[in-house]
Design a protein around this motif. Structure first.
Motif, PDB file in Angstrom:
ATOM      1  N   GLU A  78       0.831  -1.208   0.000  1.00 43.16           N
ATOM      2  CA  GLU A  78       0.000   0.000   0.000  1.00 43.16           C
ATOM      3  C   GLU A  78       0.865   1.256   0.000  1.00 43.16           C
ATOM      4  O   GLU A  78       0.645   2.183  -0.788  1.00 43.16           O
ATOM      5  CB  GLU A  78      -0.929   0.010   1.211  1.00 43.16           C
ATOM      6  N   ARG A  79       1.865   1.266   0.886  1.00 43.45           N
ATOM      7  CA  ARG A  79       2.745   2.443   0.979  1.00 43.45           C
ATOM      8  C   ARG A  79       3.505   2.661  -0.318  1.00 43.45           C
ATOM      9  O   ARG A  79       3.595   3.790  -0.826  1.00 43.45           O
ATOM     10  CB  ARG A  79       3.714   2.260   2.147  1.00 43.45           C
ATOM     11  N   VAL A  80       4.062   1.593  -0.880  1.00 42.79           N
ATOM     12  CA  VAL A  80       4.841   1.695  -2.112  1.00 42.79           C
ATOM     13  C   VAL A  80       3.954   2.164  -3.266  1.00 42.79           C
ATOM     14  O   VAL A  80       4.334   3.032  -4.051  1.00 42.79           O
ATOM     15  CB  VAL A  80       5.496   0.335  -2.440  1.00 42.79           C
ATOM     16  N   SER A  81       2.757   1.597  -3.353  1.00 38.78           N
ATOM     17  CA  SER A  81       1.838   1.960  -4.434  1.00 38.78           C
ATOM     18  C   SER A  81       1.409   3.419  -4.330  1.00 38.78           C
ATOM     19  O   SER A  81       1.329   4.126  -5.340  1.00 38.78           O
ATOM     20  CB  SER A  81       0.605   1.054  -4.412  1.00 38.78           C
ATOM     21  N   GLY A 135      -6.475  10.426   3.102  1.00 36.23           N
ATOM     22  CA  GLY A 135      -6.156  10.628   4.509  1.00 36.23           C
ATOM     23  C   GLY A 135      -6.700  11.948   5.006  1.00 36.23           C
ATOM     24  O   GLY A 135      -7.595  12.542   4.395  1.00 36.23           O
ATOM     25  N   ILE A 136      -6.115  12.424   6.121  1.00 30.15           N
ATOM     26  CA  ILE A 136      -6.642  13.658   6.723  1.00 30.15           C
ATOM     27  C   ILE A 136      -5.784  14.879   6.413  1.00 30.15           C
ATOM     28  O   ILE A 136      -6.169  15.999   6.711  1.00 30.15           O
ATOM     29  CB  ILE A 136      -6.814  13.512   8.256  1.00 30.15           C
ATOM     30  N   PHE A 149      -6.557  11.157  20.272  1.00 29.50           N
ATOM     31  CA  PHE A 149      -7.471  10.033  20.016  1.00 29.50           C
ATOM     32  C   PHE A 149      -8.006  10.130  18.591  1.00 29.50           C
ATOM     33  O   PHE A 149      -8.263  11.221  18.073  1.00 29.50           O
ATOM     34  CB  PHE A 149      -8.663  10.041  20.982  1.00 29.50           C
ATOM     35  N   ALA A 150      -8.168   8.969  17.948  1.00 30.84           N
ATOM     36  CA  ALA A 150      -8.819   8.879  16.643  1.00 30.84           C
ATOM     37  C   ALA A 150      -9.895   7.804  16.733  1.00 30.84           C
ATOM     38  O   ALA A 150      -9.580   6.622  16.941  1.00 30.84           O
ATOM     39  CB  ALA A 150      -7.814   8.542  15.556  1.00 30.84           C
ATOM     40  N   ASP A 151     -11.148   8.221  16.632  1.00 35.01           N
ATOM     41  CA  ASP A 151     -12.284   7.305  16.798  1.00 35.01           C
ATOM     42  C   ASP A 151     -12.168   6.483  18.081  1.00 35.01           C
ATOM     43  O   ASP A 151     -12.435   5.273  18.099  1.00 35.01           O
ATOM     44  CB  ASP A 151     -12.403   6.372  15.588  1.00 35.01           C
ATOM     45  N   ASP A 157       1.321   2.399  12.252  1.00 35.43           N
ATOM     46  CA  ASP A 157       0.022   2.169  12.867  1.00 35.43           C
ATOM     47  C   ASP A 157      -0.776   3.467  12.943  1.00 35.43           C
ATOM     48  O   ASP A 157      -1.989   3.494  12.718  1.00 35.43           O
ATOM     49  CB  ASP A 157       0.207   1.568  14.258  1.00 35.43           C
ATOM     50  N   ILE A 158      -0.066   4.565  13.257  1.00 41.77           N
ATOM     51  CA  ILE A 158      -0.731   5.878  13.301  1.00 41.77           C
ATOM     52  C   ILE A 158      -1.315   6.219  11.938  1.00 41.77           C
ATOM     53  O   ILE A 158      -2.485   6.605  11.810  1.00 41.77           O
ATOM     54  CB  ILE A 158       0.267   6.978  13.731  1.00 41.77           C
ATOM     55  N   VAL A 159      -0.501   6.071  10.899  1.00 42.87           N
ATOM     56  CA  VAL A 159      -0.954   6.389   9.543  1.00 42.87           C
ATOM     57  C   VAL A 159      -2.151   5.527   9.170  1.00 42.87           C
ATOM     58  O   VAL A 159      -3.132   6.002   8.582  1.00 42.87           O
ATOM     59  CB  VAL A 159       0.207   6.193   8.537  1.00 42.87           C
ATOM     60  N   HIS A 160      -2.090   4.250   9.536  1.00 45.15           N
ATOM     61  CA  HIS A 160      -3.190   3.327   9.221  1.00 45.15           C
ATOM     62  C   HIS A 160      -4.495   3.782   9.879  1.00 45.15           C
ATOM     63  O   HIS A 160      -5.567   3.713   9.268  1.00 45.15           O
ATOM     64  CB  HIS A 160      -2.833   1.915   9.678  1.00 45.15           C
ATOM     65  N   ARG A 161      -4.410   4.269  11.107  1.00 45.26           N
ATOM     66  CA  ARG A 161      -5.617   4.706  11.816  1.00 45.26           C
ATOM     67  C   ARG A 161      -6.183   6.006  11.245  1.00 45.26           C
ATOM     68  O   ARG A 161      -7.390   6.251  11.324  1.00 45.26           O
ATOM     69  CB  ARG A 161      -5.315   4.893  13.299  1.00 45.26           C
TER      70      ARG A 161
END
Length: 529
Positions: free
Chosen positions: A90-93, A102-103, A138-140, A153-157
């Motif tokens: 995912e990151r490479v693509s 994203g935000i 906090f995110a959700d 993990d942060i980026v994924h959230r």
């Protein structure tokens, strides 16, 4: 001096092995039946994995064994055929696509908390009211703080489907409040063009950091804007650009070459040759072009430089490029992972391959960076080793060489004065950026009302900030460092770091531009033209 140079060539070279590729066109002449028929070699590997799965005395993660096997096979081929695990795809693509959903924030994990450096202009977070210096806690409902926080993990959230909303709780330091934001995710561009502006009344400048799907659109927009501002000459800065898609490099070259000029040709294992020619759509065919390259300009960057050099178009300025003349194609492996496999070689219009030898293995291949440094090549063009057997001639009679990178028409040596070496080291290790971040944290309102252009042109770093930086460094390093003998250089690096955190990479580049040796050389060449 150069823009964000690094004095750790071996480390860069190793990293580039993973990052450099030229994406070819997916066009197999064989069918999948023929390509993937079973044979004894494949059966042997499958049988071994089955034996380990069902008979081996201990439980073993055979997925990891397969990954090791794939990597081991690819390492025997060439330095640029690489395996991309499922978790990295995912990151490479996204990096090569040129955007993600994203935000829209740039952040540090600062003292175990996600802290916003700046928001993306007109992005979701900026529209919602999030500011530089805000802590996203906090995110959700999931916490984004703690000593075991992982950036991936942060980026994924924070990522998610387009238009989906994420509820953020944010601590704002200067008001001591916890605020709530509902941020609708949107497409966030990953910029390929770091900067574009006029260097003189007639000389434009475009800095391209890679060749992604979105790069040509960004480049074309910048080119047309500079033409509208009066640019009759263009400086195309490809330093430290590790490459990307072959087709994008062809599109950019097409802007400068006349119709039917050869851009490059590729040859595969069956001897099939595929030629690429310029079209009539170029918007800068009559203008002068200067291409900046260095030892980290690779792959698609070398296609651009080689195509222009071999067609006697413009001037290549800098140092010998990386030396990668192989084309990779990305192929899925069926489980979310993929390989980028070398499928052909490319040749510049005169017929030269600029691929360095890798016959002695990957370790020696990357050690060539150190050889360039130790031989003095980065300081003296006379130290560049060329082979008469790899001599080629352009249509106008200029001699060019194959066999290991593009040799520039105008050489600019690597700057190695002591103060720059120290500052490069501190920047590369993150000390400068972290120091500036902490200084901005004390009072971000100091720069309220500053726009990018005004900051770059008028802002001056104080002597007091230099002293604070010296104290900051000496508190964190065993050896004592003094900046008193070269405060101007320190101020330049500190100003560039402030510009980067306030306005982005383009502002960083702009701060350094007037002190850049290659840019100075181009301006001098332009004045003589």
């Amino acid at each position: 001096m150069g823009i964000r140079k690094t004095y750790l060539p071996l480390i860069i070279g190793t990293a580039m092995a993973v990052g450099i590729f030229i994406g070819g066109k997916l066009n197999f002449s064989d069918t999948s039946d023929r390509l993937f028929t079973s044979n004894s070699k494949k059966q042997k590997l499958n049988r071994l994995i089955d034996y380990i799965d069902y008979e081996y005395v201990d439980d073993v993660n055979t997925d990891s064994i397969v990954d090791i096997t794939v990597n081991g096979i690819l390492e025997t081929l060439d330095p640029h055929s690489v395996y991309i695990p499922k978790e990295d795809m995912e990151r490479v693509s996204e990096n090569m696509k040129g955007d993600f959903v994203g935000i829209g924030v740039h952040f540090y994990t600062y003292k175990d908390t996600v802290t916003v450096i700046r928001t993306v202009d007109d992005g979701p977070s900026a529209k919602a009211g999030i500011l530089g210096g805000d802590r996203i806690i906090f995110a959700d409902g999931d916490s984004l703080f703690g000593k075991y926080l992982d950036n991936l993990d942060i980026v994924h959230r924070l990522k998610g489907p387009i238009n989906s909303k994420v509820h953020l709780k944010v601590f704002r330091k200067d008001t001591n409040q916890i605020l709530d934001f509902d941020v609708a995710r949107d497409v966030i561009p990953i910029r390929s063009v770091d900067a574009s502006y006029m260097l003189t009344n007639t000389l434009g400048y475009i800095k391209v950091n890679r060749f992604a799907e979105s790069t040509y659109r960004e480049f074309k927009k910048a080119l047309l804007e500079l033409k509208a501002e009066g640019a009759t000459e263009i400086t195309l800065d490809l330093r430290d650009n590790p490459g990307g898609f072959l087709a994008v490099a062809e599109q950019i070259v097409d802007e400068f070459l006349e119709d039917e000029k050869l851009i490059l040709f590729t040859k595969n294992k069956r001897g099939n040759i595929d030629k690429s020619f310029a079209t009539e759509k170029g918007d800068f065919e009559t203008g002068e072009v200067y291409v900046l390259i260095n030892e980290n300009s690779a792959s698609a960057s070398e296609i651009v430089a080689g195509a222009l050099q071999d067609n006697d178009k413009g001037t290549i300025v800098g140092r010998r490029s990386y030396g990668k003349g192989l084309v990779q194609r990305e192929m899925e492996l069926g489980d979310g992972s993929a390989v980028r496999l070398t499928v052909s070689r490319y040749y510049t219009p005169t017929g030269r391959s600029i691929q360095r030898s890798y016959s002695d293995g990957n370790k020696d291949y990357y050690a060539e960076y150190l050889e360039r440094l130790e031989s003095g090549e980065l300081l003296d063009s006379a130290k560049i080793i060329v082979a008469d057997s790899l001599k080629f001639t352009t249509p106008k009679g200029k001699v060019v060489y194959g066999g290991g990178g593009i040799i520039p028409d105008v050489f600019v040596p690597f700057s190695t004065n002591e103060e720059n070496e120290t500052l490069w080291f501190l920047e590369d290790r993150g000390f400068i950026n972290y120091f500036i971040f902490e200084e901005l944290e004390k009072d971000r309102h100091v720069f309220d009302g500053h726009n990018r252009e005004e900051f770059v042109e008028t802002y001056e770093v104080s002597d007091d900030l230099v002293t604070k930086f010296q104290d900051y460094i000496n508190a964190r390093m065993a050896a004592s460092i003094s900046f008193l003998s070269h405060p101007a250089q320190v101020k330049l690096y500190l100003k560039a770091a402030i510009a980067d955190q306030l306005f982005g990479k383009g502002a960083y580049t702009e701060v350094f531009i007037n002190e850049d040796d290659m840019v100075k050389k181009v301006i001098a060449l332009s004045e003589q033209h």
